[in-house]
Write an enzyme that holds these catalytic residues in place. Structure first.
Site, PDB file in Angstrom:
ATOM      1  N   CYS A  27      80.502  57.351  33.076  1.00 31.62           N
ATOM      2  CA  CYS A  27      79.300  57.050  33.861  1.00 31.62           C
ATOM      3  C   CYS A  27      79.507  57.530  35.302  1.00 31.62           C
ATOM      4  CB  CYS A  27      79.063  55.538  33.831  1.00 31.62           C
ATOM      5  SG  CYS A  27      77.726  55.006  34.901  1.00 31.62           S
ATOM      6  N   GLN A 230      68.380  46.529  51.132  1.00 34.46           N
ATOM      7  CA  GLN A 230      69.801  46.834  50.924  1.00 34.46           C
ATOM      8  C   GLN A 230      70.254  46.207  49.597  1.00 34.46           C
ATOM      9  OE1 GLN A 230      71.589  48.784  52.689  1.00 34.46           O
ATOM     10  NE2 GLN A 230      70.710  48.848  54.738  1.00 34.46           N
ATOM     11  N   CYS A 357      74.156  55.095  56.024  1.00 35.03           N
ATOM     12  CA  CYS A 357      74.842  55.072  54.720  1.00 35.03           C
ATOM     13  C   CYS A 357      75.520  56.414  54.492  1.00 35.03           C
ATOM     14  CB  CYS A 357      73.856  54.757  53.601  1.00 35.03           C
ATOM     15  SG  CYS A 357      72.494  55.918  53.534  1.00 35.03           S
TER      16      CYS A 357
END
Ligand SMILES: C[S@@+](CC[C@H](N)C(=O)[O-])C[C@H]1O[C@@H](n2cnc3c(N)ncnc32)[C@H](O)[C@@H]1O
Length: 401
Positions: A27, A230, A357
């Site tokens: 993944c 968030q 971010c």
């Protein structure tokens, strides 16, 4: 060096642990699960120090971890795929645009959210329609967005498809209502976009509450299925508290909340200054920001619609009537547009609090700010592990003059 080899090299000095997720490696979602959580934090700290080394006067990083680094996410977007003719629903496989890794559980999401996700996959399979393929652009089911409220434990589901029949979707939504009591509302989004982006062009509420309620610090806010929030509210509250500390001492002043989303940073700012202006380019965010301000009795905030880089060009308003003492910016990953940076420099607020971010765009923007106006200094650097088990981290940098 390719990203996987780089990651392997970074991990060399840490002991490996057995990753709890059975699809770890396959993944593309988590890449640090094979490190103990303290080592994940140590690695992230190292990366931050390296990324910001080119900046003069960089303070030491403080990295704040999560006490519970599992099942912390309040939102996920899963993608439909197909394997040997069977419908799948999960995350993109590592290094693949097409392949979707199917799993029973994602250990970053609350259990009820995963139960609902598996139910949707079963119902979609029973509906007998295929998954959309991003290369051939054929097929129907595209994405499932799941939001989980920390305040109520309830879920919002938004099933996204290519244009197609409404009837099987309505049948699925009714089955969800009958079978999963945690779900508070069901939406259907339709997108004909060729790009693999889970943003629908049309959105229909099939049943349930229109908006989704969440509590963040002292504020109760309502969210739309597509609102930004968030992923970890514990860390979000710490970031907003840090913002509050950083802008103390300007009770008579003016603040800007640039890229304000549904307004949360601005609400915290509004407790510290006389007047706040919030700016965002998405009308649905601003509509909620206004409603949320009214709901929480925040009367000293005004929202302006538009792109930061173009709106702030009206220097007469922004540098006179709305001239800021403090500014919080929270741009998307690309960071600040050069025109936005230039307006910020022209305004020269006493403090700038930069939420980011993406370390790369942050370093680039800080270098411009510090070079263009050397009286700014980097006052503090906090990072919040908003995304345990993954490569990402959220940072809050304070500049002052
Ligand atoms: C990271 S989110 C901000 C979230 C918000 N500060 C909060 O605390 O919840 C980024 C926001 O920037 C907005 N945005 C993206 N590009 C923009 C632009 N050029 N001008 C203004 N807003 C923009 C998006 O609509 C989104 O709400």
């Amino acid at each position: 060096m390719n990203p996987e080899r780089l990651l392997e090299q970074e991990k060399i000095s840490y002991a490996r642990v057995s990753p709890p997720c059975p699809v770890f490696g396959a993944c593309g979602g988590c890449s640090l699960q094979d490190l103990a959580y303290e080592d994940q934090l140590a690695l992230k700290r190292q990366r931050l120090s390296r990324a910001f080394a080119p900046l003069d006067g960089m303070p030491a990083w403080e990295l704040i971890g999560l006490e519970e680094p599992w099942r912390y996410r309040n939102k996920a977007e899963f993608t439909f795929g197909s394997a040997d003719g069977t419908l799948t629903l999960g995350y993109h496989a590592a290094r693949s645009f097409w392949r979707i890794v199917d799993f029973e559980d994602c250990l970053l999401m609350p259990e009820a959210a995963m139960r609902a996700t598996r139910l949707v996959l079963r119902l979609a399979t029973e509906a007998g329609l295929s998954a959309y393929h991003p290369r051939t652009h054929e097929g129907f089911f595209r994405y499932l967005l799941v939001r989980a409220s920390r305040a109520s434990g309830r879920l919002l589901l938004c099933l996204m498809t290519a244009p197609g029949p409404r009837e099987p979707i309505e049948r699925m939504a009714e089955a969800i209502r009958a079978q999963e009591p945690a779900v508070a509302s069901c939406y259907w989004g339709v997108t004909a976009r060729l790009a693999d982006i889970a943003v629908p062009e049309t959105l229909t509420r099939l049943w349930g509450e229109e908006l989704f309620e969440e509590r963040v610090g002292p504020f109760t806010v309502q969210l739309h299925p597509l609102s930004f929030l968030q992923p970890s509210l514990v860390q979000a509250e710490r970031m907003y508290d840090r913002l509050s500390e950083a802008v103390a001492g300007f009770s008579d002043g003016t603040g800007w909340d640039l890229y304000c989303g549904i307004g949360l940073a601005g609400f915290y700012l509004a407790r510290r200054v006389r007047k706040v202006y919030g700016v965002d380019s998405e009308p649905h965010h601003l509509k909620l920001a206004e409603a949320n301000a009214a709901r929480n009795g925040v009367g000293n905030i005004e929202f302006k619609f538009g792109k930061v880089e173009t709106l702030l060009m009206d220097r007469r308003f922004w540098l006179q009537e709305a001239k800021p003492d403090v500014v919080v910016v929270d741009p998307p990953r690309a960071g600040l547009h050069p025109q936005a940076l230039s307006s910020l420099l022209a305004a020269r607020p006493r403090r700038i609090v930069y939420f980011s971010c993406n370390a790369q765009s942050l370093v680039r923007d800080l270098a411009v700010l510090l070079k263009s106006f050397p009286r700014y200094r980097l006052a503090s650097a906090q990072a919040y592990d908003m995304f345990p088990q993954t490569n990402h981290v959220e940072t809050v940098l304070v500049l002052e003059r």
